[in-house]
Motif scaffolding. Structure first.
Motif, PDB file in Angstrom:
ATOM      1  N   ASP A  60       0.696  -1.638   0.165  1.00 46.17           N
ATOM      2  CA  ASP A  60       0.347  -0.130  -0.048  1.00 46.17           C
ATOM      3  C   ASP A  60       0.691   1.041  -0.031  1.00 46.17           C
ATOM      4  O   ASP A  60       0.441   2.341  -0.491  1.00 46.17           O
ATOM      5  CB  ASP A  60      -0.718   0.013   1.010  1.00 46.17           C
ATOM      6  N   LEU A  61       1.829   1.343   0.526  1.00 46.11           N
ATOM      7  CA  LEU A  61       2.786   2.341   0.440  1.00 46.11           C
ATOM      8  C   LEU A  61       3.089   2.688  -0.455  1.00 46.11           C
ATOM      9  O   LEU A  61       3.299   3.577  -0.860  1.00 46.11           O
ATOM     10  CB  LEU A  61       3.973   2.220   1.912  1.00 46.11           C
ATOM     11  N   ALA A  62       3.653   1.383  -0.886  1.00 46.33           N
ATOM     12  CA  ALA A  62       4.821   1.882  -2.170  1.00 46.33           C
ATOM     13  C   ALA A  62       3.280   2.361  -3.552  1.00 46.33           C
ATOM     14  O   ALA A  62       3.920   3.075  -4.441  1.00 46.33           O
ATOM     15  CB  ALA A  62       5.499   0.428  -2.657  1.00 46.33           C
ATOM     16  N   ALA A  63       2.379   1.673  -3.635  1.00 45.33           N
ATOM     17  CA  ALA A  63       1.197   1.879  -4.176  1.00 45.33           C
ATOM     18  C   ALA A  63       1.349   3.694  -4.193  1.00 45.33           C
ATOM     19  O   ALA A  63       0.890   4.496  -4.907  1.00 45.33           O
ATOM     20  CB  ALA A  63      -0.057   1.345  -3.926  1.00 45.33           C
ATOM     21  N   VAL A  64       0.925   3.695  -2.875  1.00 45.07           N
ATOM     22  CA  VAL A  64       0.564   5.465  -2.791  1.00 45.07           C
ATOM     23  C   VAL A  64       2.132   6.067  -3.348  1.00 45.07           C
ATOM     24  O   VAL A  64       2.029   7.539  -3.949  1.00 45.07           O
ATOM     25  CB  VAL A  64       0.383   6.052  -0.683  1.00 45.07           C
ATOM     26  N   ALA A  65       2.827   5.937  -2.718  1.00 47.70           N
ATOM     27  CA  ALA A  65       4.329   7.003  -3.264  1.00 47.70           C
ATOM     28  C   ALA A  65       4.278   7.161  -5.276  1.00 47.70           C
ATOM     29  O   ALA A  65       4.778   7.780  -5.493  1.00 47.70           O
ATOM     30  CB  ALA A  65       6.037   6.181  -2.603  1.00 47.70           C
ATOM     31  N   ILE A  66       4.378   5.379  -5.427  1.00 48.81           N
ATOM     32  CA  ILE A  66       4.175   5.211  -6.928  1.00 48.81           C
ATOM     33  C   ILE A  66       3.129   6.783  -7.737  1.00 48.81           C
ATOM     34  O   ILE A  66       3.520   6.990  -8.766  1.00 48.81           O
ATOM     35  CB  ILE A  66       4.850   4.336  -7.877  1.00 48.81           C
ATOM     36  N   GLY A  67       1.981   6.658  -6.685  1.00 49.33           N
ATOM     37  CA  GLY A  67       0.616   7.314  -7.839  1.00 49.33           C
ATOM     38  C   GLY A  67       1.448   8.922  -7.218  1.00 49.33           C
ATOM     39  O   GLY A  67       0.829   9.622  -8.454  1.00 49.33           O
ATOM     40  N   ASN A  68       1.752   8.911  -6.229  1.00 50.76           N
ATOM     41  CA  ASN A  68       1.700  10.530  -5.956  1.00 50.76           C
ATOM     42  C   ASN A  68       3.104  11.047  -6.906  1.00 50.76           C
ATOM     43  O   ASN A  68       2.989  11.983  -7.265  1.00 50.76           O
ATOM     44  CB  ASN A  68       2.767  10.858  -4.964  1.00 50.76           C
ATOM     45  N   SER A  69       4.586  10.307  -7.148  1.00 44.78           N
ATOM     46  CA  SER A  69       5.083  10.443  -8.060  1.00 44.78           C
ATOM     47  C   SER A  69       4.806  10.810  -9.701  1.00 44.78           C
ATOM     48  O   SER A  69       5.668  11.702 -10.010  1.00 44.78           O
ATOM     49  CB  SER A  69       6.735   9.511  -8.367  1.00 44.78           C
ATOM     50  N   ILE A  70       3.503  10.520 -10.160  1.00 47.01           N
ATOM     51  CA  ILE A  70       3.460  10.970 -11.517  1.00 47.01           C
ATOM     52  C   ILE A  70       2.392  11.529 -11.011  1.00 47.01           C
ATOM     53  O   ILE A  70       1.877  12.932 -11.464  1.00 47.01           O
ATOM     54  CB  ILE A  70       2.310   9.436 -11.631  1.00 47.01           C
ATOM     55  N   ILE A 128      -0.792   3.794 -17.777  1.00 47.31           N
ATOM     56  CA  ILE A 128      -0.323   2.932 -18.789  1.00 47.31           C
ATOM     57  C   ILE A 128       1.323   3.249 -18.615  1.00 47.31           C
ATOM     58  O   ILE A 128       2.580   2.767 -19.024  1.00 47.31           O
ATOM     59  CB  ILE A 128      -0.778   3.961 -19.880  1.00 47.31           C
ATOM     60  N   VAL A 129       1.084   4.981 -18.022  1.00 49.86           N
ATOM     61  CA  VAL A 129       2.634   4.989 -17.890  1.00 49.86           C
ATOM     62  C   VAL A 129       3.420   4.709 -17.225  1.00 49.86           C
ATOM     63  O   VAL A 129       4.742   4.530 -17.336  1.00 49.86           O
ATOM     64  CB  VAL A 129       2.770   6.594 -17.355  1.00 49.86           C
ATOM     65  N   MET A 130       2.377   3.587 -15.760  1.00 56.06           N
ATOM     66  CA  MET A 130       3.951   3.178 -14.866  1.00 56.06           C
ATOM     67  C   MET A 130       3.905   1.879 -15.573  1.00 56.06           C
ATOM     68  O   MET A 130       5.166   1.304 -15.468  1.00 56.06           O
ATOM     69  CB  MET A 130       2.285   2.562 -14.122  1.00 56.06           C
ATOM     70  N   ARG A 131       3.471   0.874 -16.583  1.00 57.76           N
ATOM     71  CA  ARG A 131       3.803  -0.077 -17.271  1.00 57.76           C
ATOM     72  C   ARG A 131       4.563   0.327 -18.151  1.00 57.76           C
ATOM     73  O   ARG A 131       5.617  -1.018 -18.552  1.00 57.76           O
ATOM     74  CB  ARG A 131       2.416  -0.572 -17.870  1.00 57.76           C
ATOM     75  N   LEU A 132       4.759   1.664 -18.879  1.00 59.23           N
ATOM     76  CA  LEU A 132       5.709   1.953 -19.714  1.00 59.23           C
ATOM     77  C   LEU A 132       7.512   1.719 -18.849  1.00 59.23           C
ATOM     78  O   LEU A 132       7.729   1.548 -19.326  1.00 59.23           O
ATOM     79  CB  LEU A 132       5.442   3.216 -20.343  1.00 59.23           C
TER      80      LEU A 132
END
Length: 457
Positions: A60-70, A128-132
């Protein structure tokens, strides 16, 4: 301070200069202090989201961090674009063109719609960006759900931002602080209910954090718009009078000033994001140390950033009054205050780096690297204060296009290139990457101040 003395010495007399500087400093602090508090409180929203997501699970922490970074660079671009309303209305206020203030506010809401609608759809399709970029597959569905939840809050977020910057352009800065404080408290409660499934709601985990953020954005927008409509001193502007539709003369002015400002802010955010990614290629310890140091630097930066918004208002007000001399004086007082504050923070970072790092980690290897980066953060404090102060002064002049080009040259051609060359290519590691940050911020500080000096000569 020598520049201020030269600027005013001949016109008001040297015996009055000290009092004039004290008076302007007090005025700027009265405007800027609530903005500083607002910025720190809004940083607290992200902090509580991160801490509470971390208590759920590492995923969950990683998901929030990745989401926020984009998501954050997109949000920063939109909000920094809307900050154009600050110098626009402050100049009209100085000129006592009250009807123009109301018209600008109404057209600002059209700009909010123009920004919010495309970003709503953009944020909902960032998987799409996350997969790329090769994000770990198990993170993507949760991060995507988090972003889709946040997307519903883009319109109220930008409405809140527009009304906030409008209010700050008229030197009314305390309401945003009170709303930010209430939002921080509500955010903790909303996170708890939606993340853990309380009061009959399903347990949504990290996605619940996104919906909590959307709730907070609606709260901020509704309360601030309600305040703006009922605040007696604002009624003379007829902000909510009927409008036939978009008036491109006013929207065009907001775009002309705002878009370059938005791009400038996004470029700075993306530079630090790029450095963070490069740290991740070095080692886990380097990335952790960098995160600590950059968090400390970002917190310190909120002080001159808050003052810079106040500087924009003071410079814009002077231009509206038709006094370039006052604009120059008020701009330089603000720039010197920003540099002075950052001198104090630099001294603090030099004196107690170990104590600061101990708040974040007890890992000796991470702490050693973080301390060296904290020393480097201390070095660029003054440059950071000078560049954001001068950038705020230029914004008050509605001069944002050339500063945008300066920021690109400073942050990317100088800062990123130097950091990558030293840190990655030549193998100097984290310290090499941070030398790039120092170089970029220093070049921006010098060039923005030269620009302000020439425009107000």
């Amino acid at each position: 301070m020598h520049i201020i003395v030269r600027t005013l010495g001949g016109s008001i007399g040297m015996q009055h200069l000290h009092e004039e500087i004290k008076k302007e400093s007090r005025t700027l602090l009265a405007i800027g202090s609530p903005i500083i508090a607002t910025q720190l409180l809004r940083m607290g929203l992200n902090f509580t989201d991160t801490v509470m997501a971390g208590n759920l699970s590492a995923l969950d922490l990683a998901a929030v961090a990745i989401g926020n970074s984009i998501y954050v660079p997109i949000g920063i671009f939109c909000m920094a674009t809307l900050i154009a309303i600050n110098p626009v209305v402050s100049q009209f206020l100085g000129a006592r063109k009250f009807d123009e203030i109301g018209k600008s506010a109404r057209q600002m809401f059209w700009l909010v719609l123009m920004l919010a609608i495309p970003t709503f759809f953009l944020i909902r399709n960032l998987d799409i960006v996350m997969r790329l970029v090769g994000v770990t597959p198990e993170i993507i569905p949760i991060a995507d759900g988090y972003l889709k939840a946040i997307s519903w809050g883009m319109l109220p977020l930008l409405a809140y931002a527009g009304v906030r910057y409008f209010s700050e352009g008229l030197s009314v800065t305390k309401p945003a602080m009170y709303i930010a404080a209430a939002s921080l408290v509500l955010n903790v409660g909303a996170n708890y209910v939606l993340m853990y499934g309380k009061l009959g709601f399903p347990a949504l985990g990290a996605v619940g954090t996104g919906y909590a953020t959307t709730f907070i954005n609606f709260f901020g927008a509704v309360v601030f718009i309600g305040f703006t409509a009922s605040f007696e001193p604002f009624k003379r502007f007829n902000i909510f009078a009927r409008t036939k539709g978009p008036e491109w003369e006013y929207i065009g002015e907001l775009i002309r000033v705002g878009i370059p400002n938005g791009i400038s802010s996004a470029m700075e955010v993306l530079l630090f994001a790029a450095v963070s990614l490069l740290m991740g290629t070095l080692s886990v310890k380097a990335a952790a140390a960098h995160q600590i140091a950059i968090n400390v630097a970002a917190t310190m930066f909120m002080v001159p950033f808050g003052l810079s918004i106040g500087i924009s208002q003071r410079v814009g007000f002077s231009i509206g009054q038709g006094s370039m001399e006052n604009a120059r004086f008020r701009g330089y007082v603000g720039i010197v205050m920003c540099a002075g504050v950052m001198t104090l923070t630099a001294i603090l970072l030099f004196l107690v780096p170990d104590f600061i790092i101990s708040i974040y980690t007890d890992d000796p290897e991470v702490a050693t690297t973080a301390v060296s980066l904290i020393f480097m953060a201390a070095i660029f404090q003054i440059s950071d204060g000078l560049q954001v102060g001068a950038f705020g002064a230029l914004r008050g002049l509605k001069d944002t296009r050339l500063p945008m080009i300066v920021n690109f040259i400073s942050y990317w051609l100088v800062g990123f290139t130097t950091g990558y060359g030293l840190g990655i290519h030549l193998g100097y590691g984290p310290e090499g990457l941070w030398i790039g940050l120092i170089c970029g911020l220093t070049v921006a500080a010098v060039l923005h101040n030269i620009r302000f000096h020439r425009l107000t000569k």
